[in-house]
Write a protein that holds these residues in place. Structure first.
Motif, PDB file in Angstrom:
ATOM      1  N   TYR A  73       4.501  22.985  22.128  1.00 32.97           N
ATOM      2  CA  TYR A  73       3.413  22.403  21.349  1.00 32.97           C
ATOM      3  C   TYR A  73       3.881  21.183  20.563  1.00 32.97           C
ATOM      4  N   SER A  74       2.912  20.357  20.235  1.00 36.66           N
ATOM      5  CA  SER A  74       3.090  19.282  19.267  1.00 36.66           C
ATOM      6  C   SER A  74       1.765  19.119  18.537  1.00 36.66           C
ATOM      7  N   PHE A  75       1.698  18.132  17.654  1.00 37.62           N
ATOM      8  CA  PHE A  75       0.490  17.912  16.857  1.00 37.62           C
ATOM      9  C   PHE A  75       0.184  16.420  16.763  1.00 37.62           C
ATOM     10  N   HIS A  76      -1.078  16.131  16.537  1.00 40.62           N
ATOM     11  CA  HIS A  76      -1.509  14.811  16.106  1.00 40.62           C
ATOM     12  C   HIS A  76      -1.659  14.866  14.583  1.00 40.62           C
ATOM     13  N   GLY A  77      -1.261  13.829  13.899  1.00 41.46           N
ATOM     14  CA  GLY A  77      -1.600  13.748  12.488  1.00 41.46           C
ATOM     15  C   GLY A  77      -3.095  13.534  12.336  1.00 41.46           C
ATOM     16  N   VAL A  78      -3.620  13.763  11.132  1.00 39.54           N
ATOM     17  CA  VAL A  78      -5.038  13.494  10.893  1.00 39.54           C
ATOM     18  C   VAL A  78      -5.172  12.749   9.567  1.00 39.54           C
ATOM     19  N   VAL A  79      -5.696  11.530   9.638  1.00 40.59           N
ATOM     20  CA  VAL A  79      -5.868  10.713   8.436  1.00 40.59           C
ATOM     21  C   VAL A  79      -7.225  11.033   7.815  1.00 40.59           C
ATOM     22  N   GLN A  80      -7.191  11.432   6.553  1.00 44.12           N
ATOM     23  CA  GLN A  80      -8.433  11.743   5.837  1.00 44.12           C
ATOM     24  C   GLN A  80      -8.855  10.579   4.940  1.00 44.12           C
ATOM     25  N   GLU A  81      -7.947  10.156   4.065  1.00 39.76           N
ATOM     26  CA  GLU A  81      -8.271   9.104   3.096  1.00 39.76           C
ATOM     27  C   GLU A  81      -7.175   8.043   3.129  1.00 39.76           C
ATOM     28  N   LEU A  82      -7.565   6.821   3.408  1.00 38.04           N
ATOM     29  CA  LEU A  82      -6.616   5.705   3.379  1.00 38.04           C
ATOM     30  C   LEU A  82      -6.279   5.391   1.924  1.00 38.04           C
ATOM     31  N   ASN A  83      -4.979   5.364   1.598  1.00 34.37           N
ATOM     32  CA  ASN A  83      -4.554   5.019   0.238  1.00 34.37           C
ATOM     33  C   ASN A  83      -3.197   4.337   0.275  1.00 34.37           C
ATOM     34  N   GLN A 112     -14.056   7.178   8.651  1.00 34.24           N
ATOM     35  CA  GLN A 112     -13.439   5.898   8.289  1.00 34.24           C
ATOM     36  C   GLN A 112     -14.435   4.756   8.498  1.00 34.24           C
ATOM     37  N   ASN A 113     -14.440   3.815   7.549  1.00 30.25           N
ATOM     38  CA  ASN A 113     -15.270   2.626   7.731  1.00 30.25           C
ATOM     39  C   ASN A 113     -14.458   1.555   8.471  1.00 30.25           C
ATOM     40  N   ASP A 114     -15.095   0.419   8.767  1.00 30.30           N
ATOM     41  CA  ASP A 114     -14.439  -0.603   9.589  1.00 30.30           C
ATOM     42  C   ASP A 114     -13.174  -1.160   8.928  1.00 30.30           C
ATOM     43  N   TYR A 115     -13.214  -1.347   7.621  1.00 32.08           N
ATOM     44  CA  TYR A 115     -12.016  -1.836   6.912  1.00 32.08           C
ATOM     45  C   TYR A 115     -10.861  -0.851   7.083  1.00 32.08           C
ATOM     46  N   GLU A 116     -11.161   0.419   6.917  1.00 36.28           N
ATOM     47  CA  GLU A 116     -10.118   1.445   7.043  1.00 36.28           C
ATOM     48  C   GLU A 116      -9.613   1.547   8.477  1.00 36.28           C
ATOM     49  N   ILE A 117     -10.526   1.428   9.424  1.00 39.68           N
ATOM     50  CA  ILE A 117     -10.128   1.502  10.833  1.00 39.68           C
ATOM     51  C   ILE A 117      -9.154   0.393  11.189  1.00 39.68           C
ATOM     52  N   ILE A 118      -9.499  -0.837  10.844  1.00 39.11           N
ATOM     53  CA  ILE A 118      -8.647  -1.950  11.248  1.00 39.11           C
ATOM     54  C   ILE A 118      -7.313  -1.914  10.498  1.00 39.11           C
ATOM     55  N   THR A 119      -7.325  -1.419   9.270  1.00 37.30           N
ATOM     56  CA  THR A 119      -6.070  -1.258   8.525  1.00 37.30           C
ATOM     57  C   THR A 119      -5.176  -0.223   9.202  1.00 37.30           C
ATOM     58  N   ASN A 141      -0.350   5.400  -0.088  1.00 38.38           N
ATOM     59  CA  ASN A 141       0.743   6.186   0.491  1.00 38.38           C
ATOM     60  C   ASN A 141       0.651   6.341   2.007  1.00 38.38           C
ATOM     61  N   THR A 142      -0.451   5.900   2.581  1.00 32.94           N
ATOM     62  CA  THR A 142      -0.717   6.222   3.993  1.00 32.94           C
ATOM     63  C   THR A 142       0.349   5.679   4.929  1.00 32.94           C
ATOM     64  N   TYR A 143       0.745   4.416   4.737  1.00 27.73           N
ATOM     65  CA  TYR A 143       1.716   3.824   5.669  1.00 27.73           C
ATOM     66  C   TYR A 143       3.044   4.584   5.627  1.00 27.73           C
ATOM     67  N   GLU A 144       3.518   4.879   4.441  1.00 27.34           N
ATOM     68  CA  GLU A 144       4.778   5.609   4.304  1.00 27.34           C
ATOM     69  C   GLU A 144       4.659   7.016   4.914  1.00 27.34           C
ATOM     70  N   GLU A 145       3.510   7.642   4.736  1.00 27.36           N
ATOM     71  CA  GLU A 145       3.312   8.986   5.300  1.00 27.36           C
ATOM     72  C   GLU A 145       3.263   8.944   6.826  1.00 27.36           C
ATOM     73  N   LEU A 146       2.694   7.882   7.386  1.00 27.44           N
ATOM     74  CA  LEU A 146       2.708   7.718   8.838  1.00 27.44           C
ATOM     75  C   LEU A 146       4.133   7.507   9.346  1.00 27.44           C
ATOM     76  N   GLN A 147       4.918   6.753   8.596  1.00 29.17           N
ATOM     77  CA  GLN A 147       6.330   6.587   8.945  1.00 29.17           C
ATOM     78  C   GLN A 147       7.044   7.936   9.025  1.00 29.17           C
ATOM     79  N   LYS A 148       6.739   8.808   8.079  1.00 29.34           N
ATOM     80  CA  LYS A 148       7.372  10.133   8.058  1.00 29.34           C
ATOM     81  C   LYS A 148       6.960  10.956   9.271  1.00 29.34           C
ATOM     82  N   LEU A 149       5.678  10.881   9.634  1.00 29.78           N
ATOM     83  CA  LEU A 149       5.234  11.592  10.833  1.00 29.78           C
ATOM     84  C   LEU A 149       5.986  11.094  12.059  1.00 29.78           C
TER      85      LEU A 149
END
Length: 446
Positions: free
Chosen positions: A117-127, A155-162, A129-137
């Motif tokens: 097994y493996s997992f996909h991360g799931v982004v709930q709220e862009l903030n 996610q709205n369009d701003y959050e999606i493109i970010t 810390n998000t980039y650093e947390e994605l790095q950890k994943l």
């Protein structure tokens, strides 16, 4: 151990070859392998295929109602259906939690898995810390994460493109549930006000263009910043495939997943007495959509067939019997998928290459497991499935999901699973799951 005299599916053909397995790996593939002190398993007249990979499951998910399949029952169902690896989509965690919160929780739950097994991360709220947390994943061997355009944490369009920009920097895949939330909410409120709440309106609340608009928007947003690892989950409509086809013809890179249900089941099921069984999102579509999906599969515009397995019991589903808004969305399918599509190989509807690409090789390639999984080759994990050719009927009473029903009940099959091996260890024999301590392990992907 030597698997002798089986017909092996490799690349685009079937070959009568032996397989030598040592230390959980495929050591040799050849004609008439002779080795001393090796257990020999005679598979004359049977087919050997690589263990299927399902990159879209929801085990142990809680959507306000907890699914009945955890990593024990879900992995047993998978194994008995010839799937030896899953990548699970965790549900949402508490508001404000880190990206690792649900991964850590699921790591504990999945220790009881009988398959890898493996997992996909799931982004709930862009903030911040998000980039650093994605790095950890990414550092933990998780090279993908999911976002939603509907539900609680859309996610709205701003959050999606970010998030696309973050994923581009980190070389990660963004899987997206593509439905326009505003239109869905419009129809839900409209039908509620009009007291149109029977199951048929579940489908009407999510018309085809809800998906197509979201797909088109995602492709355009990804193209704006030249992001090339957009992964569209459970695509179900002709209109969405038209947008995807145009993008692919223009040379844009986008990965496309559909699911078993969208290739076989239509929305006439919402007129049946047991319509509640078929409530899932996106909903079942029309025959024209099924036809389009098969045509695009043949053209190579669809990369993966997954299941979106999300098992609820009929008692849980019946919460929506008089109001479709109360019905938990999702159906079981992790066991049925491989049984159905291997029969399509035997009857000629699907080529060997299509079957292997869509159920095994592309999932391994796209999600960074090709070093260990995805084909019958020397050095790969000995994840192998043995099929016996025999006409039979898919019987929900013989399946292993705790849902205790199947939307594919009664499907005609041309084969059944005889054995399943996980890294050389037999976990299914004569179609029966062997009660053993769980041997599934977490697969790091890159």
């Amino acid at each position: 151990m030597i698997l002798k005299n089986g017909t092996i599916l490799r690349n685009d053909k079937m070959e009568l070859l032996d397989i030598l397995i040592e230390d959980g790996k495929i050591k040799k593939i050849d004609f008439d392998i002779q080795e001393e002190n090796q257990e020999v398993v005679d598979l004359s007249g049977k087919y050997i295929v690589p263990g299927a990979i399902d990159v879209h499951t929801h085990f142990d998910i809680d959507v306000g109602i907890k699914s009945v399949d955890d990593f024990i029952s879900g992995s047993i169902a998978a194994a008995c259906g010839g799937t030896t690896t899953i990548i699970d989509h965790p549900g949402f965690g508490p508001r404000g939690c880190s990206l690792e919160y649900m991964i850590d929780k699921y790591m504990i739950n999945a220790k009881f898995s009988h398959i890898d097994y493996s997992f996909h991360g799931v982004v709930q709220e862009l903030n911040e810390n998000t980039y650093e947390e994605l790095q950890k994943l990414k550092s933990r061997g998780i090279n993908s994460f999911k976002i939603y355009l509907t539900y609680l944490y859309k996610q709205n369009d701003y959050e999606i493109i970010t998030l696309f920009e973050y994923a581009k920097r980190l070389d990660m895949i963004v899987a997206v549930h593509a439905e326009n939330d505003s239109v869905i909410q419009y129809f839900k409120e409209k039908f509620q006000a009009e007291k149109k709440l029977d199951i048929t309106y579940h489908s009407h609340s999510r018309p085809n263009d809800v998906e197509a608009e979201a797909v088109c928007r995602l492709i355009k947003l990804a193209n704006i910043i030249n992001y090339e690892k957009l992964y569209l989950v459970h695509i179900s409509t002709k209109e969405a495939m038209e947008q995807i086809s145009i993008a692919k013809l223009e040379g844009k890179k986008v990965y496309v997943e559909t699911c078993t249900q969208y290739l076989y089941l239509n929305n006439d099921n919402y007129l049946k007495q047991d319509a509640i069984k078929y409530v899932l999102s996106p909903p079942l579509r029309e025959d024209k959509d099924i036809k389009s999906l098969w045509e695009n599969l043949r053209k190579g515009n669809i990369d993966i067939i997954a299941t979106d397995h999300c098992g609820f019991s009929l008692n849980q589903k019946l919460k929506g019997n008089t109001n479709f808004l109360n019905c938990p969305n999702g159906i079981p399918g992790v066991e049925e998928r491989n049984l159905i599509f291997f029969s399509e190989v035997l009857n000629g509807k699907m080529s060997v290459k299509e079957y292997l690409d869509l159920l095994v090789l592309n999932p391994a390639k796209i999600f960074g497991m090709e070093k260990f999984k995805g084909s019958i080759d020397v050095g790969k994990d000995a994840d192998l499935v043995v099929f016996e050719k025999i006409e039979n009927i898919l019987d929900e009473e013989k399946l292993h999901s705790k849902s205790k029903y199947s939307c594919f009940n009664g499907f005609k099959l041309l084969s059944k699973i005889d054995k399943t091996y996980l890294r050389g260890d037999m976990i299914v024999n004569s179609g029966i799951f062997l009660e053993k301590s769980p041997k599934g392990k977490f697969i790091e992907r890159n």
